[in-house]
Design a protein around this motif. Sequence first.
Motif, PDB file in Angstrom:
ATOM      1  N   THR A   2       0.836  -1.190   0.000  1.00 33.77           N
ATOM      2  CA  THR A   2       0.000   0.000   0.000  1.00 33.77           C
ATOM      3  C   THR A   2       0.877   1.248   0.000  1.00 33.77           C
ATOM      4  OG1 THR A   2      -0.092  -0.033   2.423  1.00 33.77           O
ATOM      5  CG2 THR A   2      -1.872  -1.156   1.229  1.00 33.77           C
ATOM      6  N   PRO A   3       0.341   2.379  -0.458  1.00 29.86           N
ATOM      7  CA  PRO A   3       1.127   3.615  -0.461  1.00 29.86           C
ATOM      8  C   PRO A   3       1.504   4.052   0.953  1.00 29.86           C
ATOM      9  CG  PRO A   3      -0.842   3.828  -1.826  1.00 29.86           C
ATOM     10  CD  PRO A   3      -0.988   2.566  -1.038  1.00 29.86           C
ATOM     11  N   THR A  12      -5.437   5.985  -6.157  1.00 30.34           N
ATOM     12  CA  THR A  12      -4.002   5.987  -5.855  1.00 30.34           C
ATOM     13  C   THR A  12      -3.580   4.638  -5.281  1.00 30.34           C
ATOM     14  OG1 THR A  12      -4.119   8.369  -5.440  1.00 30.34           O
ATOM     15  CG2 THR A  12      -2.186   7.203  -4.604  1.00 30.34           C
ATOM     16  N   ARG A  13      -4.400   4.089  -4.415  1.00 30.81           N
ATOM     17  CA  ARG A  13      -4.108   2.756  -3.874  1.00 30.81           C
ATOM     18  C   ARG A  13      -4.132   1.698  -4.986  1.00 30.81           C
ATOM     19  NH1 ARG A  13      -4.581   1.828   1.654  1.00 30.81           N
ATOM     20  NH2 ARG A  13      -4.953   3.706   2.877  1.00 30.81           N
ATOM     21  N   ASN A 201      -3.429  12.112  -3.358  1.00 36.20           N
ATOM     22  CA  ASN A 201      -3.306  11.429  -4.659  1.00 36.20           C
ATOM     23  C   ASN A 201      -1.848  11.339  -5.108  1.00 36.20           C
ATOM     24  OD1 ASN A 201      -3.309  14.288  -4.982  1.00 36.20           O
ATOM     25  ND2 ASN A 201      -3.752  14.081  -7.164  1.00 36.20           N
ATOM     26  N   LEU A 202      -0.907  11.463  -4.165  1.00 34.64           N
ATOM     27  CA  LEU A 202       0.510  11.470  -4.512  1.00 34.64           C
ATOM     28  C   LEU A 202       1.195  10.175  -4.101  1.00 34.64           C
ATOM     29  CD1 LEU A 202       1.529  15.091  -3.442  1.00 34.64           C
ATOM     30  CD2 LEU A 202       0.573  14.306  -5.631  1.00 34.64           C
ATOM     31  N   ILE A 203       1.940   9.598  -5.030  1.00 37.56           N
ATOM     32  CA  ILE A 203       2.850   8.488  -4.766  1.00 37.56           C
ATOM     33  C   ILE A 203       4.254   9.077  -4.815  1.00 37.56           C
ATOM     34  CG2 ILE A 203       3.771   6.327  -5.721  1.00 37.56           C
ATOM     35  CD1 ILE A 203       0.930   5.730  -6.752  1.00 37.56           C
ATOM     36  N   TYR A 226       7.512   8.078   4.098  1.00 38.47           N
ATOM     37  CA  TYR A 226       7.534   9.250   3.216  1.00 38.47           C
ATOM     38  C   TYR A 226       7.927   8.911   1.775  1.00 38.47           C
ATOM     39  CZ  TYR A 226       7.217  12.101   7.441  1.00 38.47           C
ATOM     40  OH  TYR A 226       6.795  12.679   8.619  1.00 38.47           O
ATOM     41  N   VAL A 227       8.090   7.641   1.466  1.00 32.58           N
ATOM     42  CA  VAL A 227       8.568   7.226   0.146  1.00 32.58           C
ATOM     43  C   VAL A 227       7.781   6.009  -0.320  1.00 32.58           C
ATOM     44  CG1 VAL A 227      10.540   6.287  -1.146  1.00 32.58           C
ATOM     45  CG2 VAL A 227      10.910   8.137   0.507  1.00 32.58           C
ATOM     46  N   ASP A 228       7.492   5.985  -1.630  1.00 34.75           N
ATOM     47  CA  ASP A 228       6.819   4.830  -2.233  1.00 34.75           C
ATOM     48  C   ASP A 228       7.658   4.165  -3.322  1.00 34.75           C
ATOM     49  OD1 ASP A 228       4.114   5.072  -0.934  1.00 34.75           O
ATOM     50  OD2 ASP A 228       4.232   7.037  -1.889  1.00 34.75           O
TER      51      ASP A 228
END
Length: 355
Positions: A2-3, A12-13, A201-203, A226-228
């Motif tokens: 998951t993000p 987004t997910r 909505n941010l990855i 904080y990172v994907d």
Amino acid sequence: MTPSDPQATTETRWLYSSLNRLLGAGVLFGHHDDTAYGVGWKFKDSSDVQKVTGNYPALYGWDLSGIELDSLWDINQIPFTLQTKLVREAYERGGVNTFCWHMNNPVTLKTSWDTSRILLKQLLPGGDHHEVYVTWLDRAAKYLGSLKGSAGESIPILFRPFHEFTGNWFWWGVDNSEPADLIALWRFTVDHLRKERNLHNLIMVYSAADFYSEDELLERYPGDEYVDVMGFDRYSFDTTSVYKVNMKQQLELLTEAAATHHKLACIAETGYQGIPQADWWTTTLLPILKQYQEKVSYLMIWRNNGPEHYYIPFPGHAAANDLQKLTDDSTVILQNRLTPLQIYGPRHSLHYGHF
């Protein structure tokens, strides 16, 4: 998987899950500013990738630079109204959008390449230019939040701030901060966008330039929450043999680090300006992608800004047939292979084609 944002939107997910699901099926092929301009055309509903291969790219790169100054145009003179339209079209086709941000220097107001008179500490809470930075973040948040699909849903964005941070050519680079400063600024940026501006909505993409050890890659890593996605930018400047050695060295380090932190890995920017080697795509890039397709989610080729600065061949170019061979290979995913996969979820598929 998951993000990192626990409040990420449904789409987004879905996107993040889909990118993880696609690992091993092929590497998504992207191009910066692909549908905005190319060699010999501008703002004409076209694409150099599509003209050569018959299909649009799977990934579309864009730039936020200019939004911080309330400009009507981005750094490449694309009106933000047009950029909004092109982002939505890419999304409605079932493609993926990613943004970098060549943010101007908040102290001097000059370009992102101005490394004078700035330390990142100045932008943190309590710093002399913190309020300027927050104002700029808010302008970016307003724009990113305005990117909507046809049903009014927020379009997911792979967001890549402070890119190439291991270099010294941008104001956020290694010469203007200690690692702790960039970590603090990254965390503040993400927290502000999520908690203060309700942007989900941010990855988040953590994207280095050159590095030669895992410690060098990770010394500015802000933490898993904080990172994907983890990646880097690397171009072919000299001989292709040097490029191949450097790419493989960095990909080994990157993919190991990404696996350890349970993140996706990507090649955030790459390419060979002018493509002087006609078979570069199949003899240099393709073997690298084949070797790492189980571990790398996507790559993005840099932009086509006219006859002196381009990275994708156009019709009639000596490397055009070779790019076609690359994209015909099952290792590479273009838009035509991506759209039927419903990467944003079943309900998004109802809107395909309505742009």
